[in-house]
Every structure is written in structure tokens, then in C-alpha cells.
Design an enzyme around this catalytic site. Sequence first.
Site, PDB file in Angstrom:
ATOM      1  CG  ASP A 140      40.248  32.804  30.903  1.00  0.00           C
ATOM      2  OD1 ASP A 140      40.096  32.643  32.120  1.00  0.00           O
ATOM      3  OD2 ASP A 140      39.577  33.607  30.237  1.00  0.00           O
ATOM      4  CG  ASP A 169      35.014  42.329  23.350  1.00  0.00           C
ATOM      5  OD1 ASP A 169      34.589  41.533  24.216  1.00  0.00           O
ATOM      6  OD2 ASP A 169      36.210  42.340  22.975  1.00  0.00           O
ATOM      7  CG  HIS A 171      35.828  38.879  25.871  1.00  0.00           C
ATOM      8  ND1 HIS A 171      36.320  40.159  25.945  1.00  0.00           N
ATOM      9  CD2 HIS A 171      35.759  38.446  27.151  1.00  0.00           C
ATOM     10  CE1 HIS A 171      36.533  40.470  27.215  1.00  0.00           C
ATOM     11  NE2 HIS A 171      36.196  39.441  27.965  1.00  0.00           N
ATOM     12  CD  GLU A 220      39.061  39.843  23.288  1.00  0.00           C
ATOM     13  OE1 GLU A 220      38.048  40.481  22.930  1.00  0.00           O
ATOM     14  OE2 GLU A 220      39.563  39.943  24.412  1.00  0.00           O
TER      15      GLU A 220
HETATM   16  C1  F6R Z   1      37.297  35.280  32.916  1.00  0.00           C
HETATM   17  C2  F6R Z   1      36.972  35.395  31.512  1.00  0.00           C
HETATM   18  C3  F6R Z   1      36.392  36.621  30.884  1.00  0.00           C
HETATM   19  C4  F6R Z   1      35.383  37.361  31.762  1.00  0.00           C
HETATM   20  C5  F6R Z   1      34.858  38.612  31.043  1.00  0.00           C
HETATM   21  C6  F6R Z   1      33.939  39.416  31.933  1.00  0.00           C
HETATM   22  O1  F6R Z   1      37.899  34.022  33.220  1.00  0.00           O
HETATM   23  O2  F6R Z   1      37.213  34.447  30.833  1.00  0.00           O
HETATM   24  O3  F6R Z   1      35.811  36.264  29.659  1.00  0.00           O
HETATM   25  O4  F6R Z   1      34.331  36.501  32.068  1.00  0.00           O
HETATM   26  O5  F6R Z   1      35.936  39.403  30.645  1.00  0.00           O
HETATM   27  O6  F6R Z   1      34.681  39.949  32.986  1.00  0.00           O
HETATM   28  P1  F6R Z   1      33.984  40.734  34.196  1.00  0.00           P
HETATM   29  O7  F6R Z   1      33.209  39.694  34.969  1.00  0.00           O
HETATM   30  O8  F6R Z   1      35.131  41.269  35.011  1.00  0.00           O
HETATM   31  O9  F6R Z   1      33.102  41.768  33.599  1.00  0.00           O
END
Ligand code: F6R
Length: 240
Positions: free
Chosen positions: A67, A135, A137, A142
Site C-alpha cells: 500500500d 481492527d 485490517h 478496513e
Molecule cells: C502496512 C499495512 C498495515 C499494517 C498494520 C499493522 O503496509 O498494510 O496493514 O500491517 O496496520 O501495523 P503495525 O505493524 O504498525 O502494527
Amino acid sequence: MKLIRATDYQDMSRKAANIISAQIIMKPNAVIGLATGSTPLGLYAQLIDWYRKGDIDFSQVTTVNLDEYRGLPRTHDQSYWYFMHKNLFDHINIKPENVHVPNGMASAETAGAEYDALIEQAGGIDLQLLGIGSDGHIGFNEPGSAFELGTHCVDLTEKTISDNARFFASIDEVPKQAYTMGIKSIMQARKVLMVVNGVNKAEIVRQAFFGPVTPEVPASILQMHPDFTLIGDAEALSHI
Ligand code: F6R
């Protein structure tokens, strides 16, 4: 689903780096899907260390990131392009032309289809690395996201925008949209590897992988993936 129990963050990072390293040894021109966020930082540091010791060669590897914020140029220090270079690509021998992150400056009409075509031309993803949001995702998919989407543009939730405000000069500068691989793109990867640590992820790990498969918990679809590995530290796995 394969569940691998790690003792702590360092152990989780080393185990995940071992799996990515094995993939590259088995297939030197592998296509590896990568993620940003705090969870993979330890495994990226481990991969850099093994590269410096001569144990991994990235010269034929292609990467595709999950992303990117819409509207941020690559040079912006909050862009995922910047993050990946700072934390991994600048320290290994990957060829710049083999590194792919969705282009945050591309038009919303074409960005998704172009990124999906690029993944297909590369031969599809051999191993996709994921983190999980509290959550549920994955990428920027989401709760409530359709399972059948490829790469697309999403509106960020108010919560994500306010959470991110601390990284920008003001809340007005926080991007309101992002490009993300969809659930379909992720499910098409031949292998999926998720890393998760910390007690604040324990409840979502239980819901996602030991509860029903539902769009309300996007990561739950990974229960249906034929080659999905979850590596969690003791805290993240404490509710199962
Ligand atoms: C990152 C991404 C997000 C993260 C998720 C967890 O490219 O796509 O889905 O993997 O938000 O983030 P952290 O590792 O910071 O808890």
C-alpha cells in the site's frame, strides 16, 4: 493455517526472516510482497544483517509493497516508498527497477489496474508478508471491505487519519486516501506470512483466526488460504 509460536519480538522477527530467506534461497528470483508498519521492522533489520554477512542475495528478487498513501510523492518522509528504502532497500542489493510500491501520485482511475498488471507480469506473488491492524485490517482493507477487490483506492477512516496526524505538521496534511492491494490480490499470493506481536493484538488474533470468516474482520479470510503461516509472539497469542 500454520501457527508458529515465538517467545518475543526478536524471536518472531528471526523466524519470519528465516522463512523469507528460505524462499529467496529456494527461488532467487522470487516475488516478495512486503508491508510497512512497526511489526516488520525487526525482520527487515535481520534480513539486512544476513545480507551483510553474505547469507542472502537480493539481486534477482522483485518486491511489491501492499500500500501507499494517495497524494504523497515518494520523496515525502511519511510515504511508504520512503519507509521501505530507509528500513530495507537502501541497505541490500535489490535492483531499484525490481522494487514496486503503489504510486501515490497516480490517478485513482488507473493506479489499481496498473499495479495488478505489474504483479501479474512479474509472475504473481510467491510470498506475501502481512501485519494486522487491531481492527483486523490487512493492507488498508478496513472492516467491511469486499473480499473480491484487487488493488484499489480507499478512503481512510477518521480514526486512521487522527492516528496519523502525529507524523504530519497538521491534520490537514494527513492523506485522506490510500492505494492498497485488495483482499483478492493478497489471497492470490502463493504463500502468506503474517507477523504479529504485543498484547494489544491478542484479541484480534483470536477473532481473526479462531472466529468466523467475515468481512467485518478482513484478516479472517486468511483462514481460507491454502498456505498461510502466522508467527506471533507469546503476548499476541495469549488469547488462544
Ligand atoms: C502496512 C499495512 C498495515 C499494517 C498494520 C499493522 O503496509 O498494510 O496493514 O500491517 O496496520 O501495523 P503495525 O505493524 O504498525 O502494527
